[in-house]
Design a protein around this motif. Structure first.
Motif, PDB file in Angstrom:
ATOM      1  N   THR A  49       0.834  -1.208   0.000  1.00 39.05           N
ATOM      2  CA  THR A  49       0.000   0.000   0.000  1.00 39.05           C
ATOM      3  C   THR A  49       0.864   1.252   0.000  1.00 39.05           C
ATOM      4  N   MET A  50       1.890   1.280   0.868  1.00 42.49           N
ATOM      5  CA  MET A  50       2.728   2.483   0.976  1.00 42.49           C
ATOM      6  C   MET A  50       3.531   2.754  -0.296  1.00 42.49           C
ATOM      7  N   SER A  51       3.902   1.695  -1.010  1.00 46.63           N
ATOM      8  CA  SER A  51       4.651   1.885  -2.262  1.00 46.63           C
ATOM      9  C   SER A  51       3.710   2.087  -3.449  1.00 46.63           C
ATOM     10  N   PRO A 109      11.553  -0.459   2.953  1.00 46.32           N
ATOM     11  CA  PRO A 109      11.084  -1.556   3.803  1.00 46.32           C
ATOM     12  C   PRO A 109      11.185  -1.238   5.298  1.00 46.32           C
ATOM     13  N   ALA A 110      12.171  -0.426   5.669  1.00 54.24           N
ATOM     14  CA  ALA A 110      12.302  -0.045   7.083  1.00 54.24           C
ATOM     15  C   ALA A 110      11.093   0.782   7.526  1.00 54.24           C
ATOM     16  N   LEU A 111      10.632   1.675   6.679  1.00 51.81           N
ATOM     17  CA  LEU A 111       9.442   2.472   7.019  1.00 51.81           C
ATOM     18  C   LEU A 111       8.180   1.616   6.982  1.00 51.81           C
ATOM     19  N   HIS A 112       8.125   0.631   6.109  1.00 51.87           N
ATOM     20  CA  HIS A 112       6.982  -0.287   6.076  1.00 51.87           C
ATOM     21  C   HIS A 112       6.912  -1.064   7.392  1.00 51.87           C
ATOM     22  N   ARG A 113       8.057  -1.550   7.861  1.00 54.10           N
ATOM     23  CA  ARG A 113       8.104  -2.274   9.131  1.00 54.10           C
ATOM     24  C   ARG A 113       7.749  -1.351  10.297  1.00 54.10           C
ATOM     25  N   ALA A 114       8.231  -0.108  10.258  1.00 60.43           N
ATOM     26  CA  ALA A 114       7.926   0.843  11.335  1.00 60.43           C
ATOM     27  C   ALA A 114       6.430   1.127  11.397  1.00 60.43           C
ATOM     28  N   ALA A 115       5.806   1.280  10.239  1.00 58.47           N
ATOM     29  CA  ALA A 115       4.360   1.516  10.208  1.00 58.47           C
ATOM     30  C   ALA A 115       3.616   0.324  10.797  1.00 58.47           C
ATOM     31  N   LEU A 116       4.044  -0.881  10.447  1.00 63.32           N
ATOM     32  CA  LEU A 116       3.413  -2.074  11.007  1.00 63.32           C
ATOM     33  C   LEU A 116       3.642  -2.149  12.513  1.00 63.32           C
ATOM     34  N   MET A 117       4.806  -1.763  12.986  1.00 60.50           N
ATOM     35  CA  MET A 117       5.077  -1.780  14.426  1.00 60.50           C
ATOM     36  C   MET A 117       4.131  -0.849  15.181  1.00 60.50           C
ATOM     37  N   VAL A 118       3.809   0.301  14.608  1.00 60.51           N
ATOM     38  CA  VAL A 118       2.847   1.212  15.245  1.00 60.51           C
ATOM     39  C   VAL A 118       1.484   0.529  15.339  1.00 60.51           C
TER      40      VAL A 118
END
Length: 161
Positions: free
Chosen positions: A43-45, A67-76
């Motif tokens: 979705t983010m890309s 991918p680091a920002l994708h993982r960070a968003a999922l962590m939130v």
């Protein structure tokens, strides 16, 4: 069964159901973190907009391919789901075993707030990345879940309670 007992039963089962739903969401996102991060990253890309026929949109400047920002968003999202699950378990305990709804209500409202927060994060993030264009069912799911949260708020906070 009298009215107060039937309302208590419905509220208790609903609180327990939400605790279980959020717990399963946490378990699924934790155990399948890489896959969930890829889904968030899709979705983010804005990957669905690249599928044929590709969508030409001025929103392309919003793409996030990290991918680091994708993982960070999922962590939130995962953290908010975990807070919601713990709060709903505490609220369910208070309803079933503790001092009833007055003691449970702050926990249930915290759970609902965490639930609404991660839904808004997903819904607003999806809106930012144009998911309404090719991910309509995901958008509809987020809206339906938000309606569930709002209905539960009235269930736990209505004057009959």
């Amino acid at each position: 069964m009298n009215l107060p007992a039937s309302v208590w039963l419905f509220q208790s089962l609903h609180a327990l159901g939400m605790a279980l739903w959020l717990s399963i969401a946490v378990i699924n996102n934790w155990r399948g973190f890489a896959g969930s991060a890829r889904a968030v990253g899709g979705t983010m890309s804005m990957a669905p907009l690249l599928a044929e026929p590709a969508v030409d949109t001025p929103l392309w400047s919003r793409r996030v391919r990290s991918p680091a920002l994708h993982r960070a968003a999922l962590m939130v999202v995962l953290a908010l789901q975990a807070v919601g699950a713990v709060a709903f378990w505490a609220g369910s305990y208070a309803l079933f075993i503790g001092d009833g709804l007055p003691a449970a209500r702050p926990w249930l409202n915290l759970g609902l707030s965490a639930f609404a927060a991660f839904l808004f994060a997903m819904h607003l993030g999806g809106l930012w990345f144009g998911y309404w264009i090719r991910q309509e069912s995901l958008q509809h799911t987020h809206l339906a879940l938000l309606l569930w949260v709002m209905a539960a708020f009235f269930l736990f906070n209505h004057a009959w309670a």
